[in-house]
Scaffold this active site. Structure first.
Site: not given
Length: 248
Positions: A154-156, A158-159
């Site tokens: 999710a972090y990857s 989203s960025k």
């Protein structure tokens, strides 16, 4: 510290009460800008703003709520008369686990803050900037958005979305006085590490050729230039601060 002239400028820094956001706010204030710190923690935002000296603001803002963002935008513009720079630093990491085990509710929360929050802030503030035909926007993405970190889907993702959003807005505003860029830091040791497993922290460090984490002051130095008038022929761009990790 090199001098970057932000005298007379008014800036917004989201997630400004701590970590990278606070370091950026301090650098802006030292460079002569007035700063509005938008943060979910109103008390911390006001304390941080007071620590910068007179003339700065701490405003309770939930970047994942478009109405909260609009209220903060209006309040800042009313207090300062304009907004010259926006730094979208508010963000969360989400849990460290594989994609097939990732909780959907956590996925949605990461996107609500990191992607939708950045969109809401860019949308509201760029409108104000276009009215004056001047502005500088710096969105904080991550090297994870370029390379994809395992156990951080999710972090990857989203960025990566923040990078794409930045490029889109940068092209949309290219013929105006507004410049929109983003930075992609490797890991910087802040309180956000509390959201990660030690295994994931060790993995991130192992990927950095310099063999150390970034410093918040190093991030702030790059952002200060991107927020200045001298950043005039660069828009829709991605700037790495990755200790040698980035290869493109």
């Amino acid at each position: 510290m090199n001098t970057i002239d932000l005298r007379g400028r008014c800036a917004v820094v989201t997630g400004g009460a701590a970590g990278i956001g606070l370091a950026i706010a301090r650098r802006f204030a030292a460079s002569g800008a007035r700063v509005a710190l938008w943060d979910l923690d109103e008390g911390a935002a006001k304390v941080a703003a007071a620590s910068l000296g007179d003339g700065h603001l701490g405003i309770a803002t939930d970047v994942a709520d478009e109405h909260s963002v609009q209220r903060a935008t209006d309040a800042t513009a009313a207090a300062f008369g304009r907004i010259d720079a926006l730094v979208c630093s508010a963000g969360i990491t989400g849990p460290n686990t594989t994609t097939w085990e990732y909780p959907p509710e956590a996925w949605r929360k990461v996107f609500d803050v990191n992607v939708h929050g950045t969109f809401y802030c860019n949308r509201a503030v760029v409108k104000k900037m276009l009215e004056r035909d001047y502005g500088r926007v710096i969105n904080i993405a991550s090297i994870a958005g370029k390379e994809g970190n395992p156990n951080a889907p999710a972090y990857s993702a989203s960025k990566a979305a923040v990078i794409g959003l930045t490029k889109s807005i940068g092209k949309e505003t290219a013929k105006t006085g507004v410049r929109v860029n983003c930075i992609t830091p490797a890991a910087v040791k802040t309180a956000i590490f509390d959201q990660m497993t030690q295994q994931h922290i060790d993995f991130m460090l192992s990927k950095i050729p310099m063999g150390r984490f970034g410093l918040v002051e190093e991030i702030a130095a790059m952002v200060a230039w991107l927020a200045s008038e001298e950043c005039s022929f660069t828009t829709g761009a991605v700037f790495d601060l990755s200790g040698g990790r980035a290869v493109y």
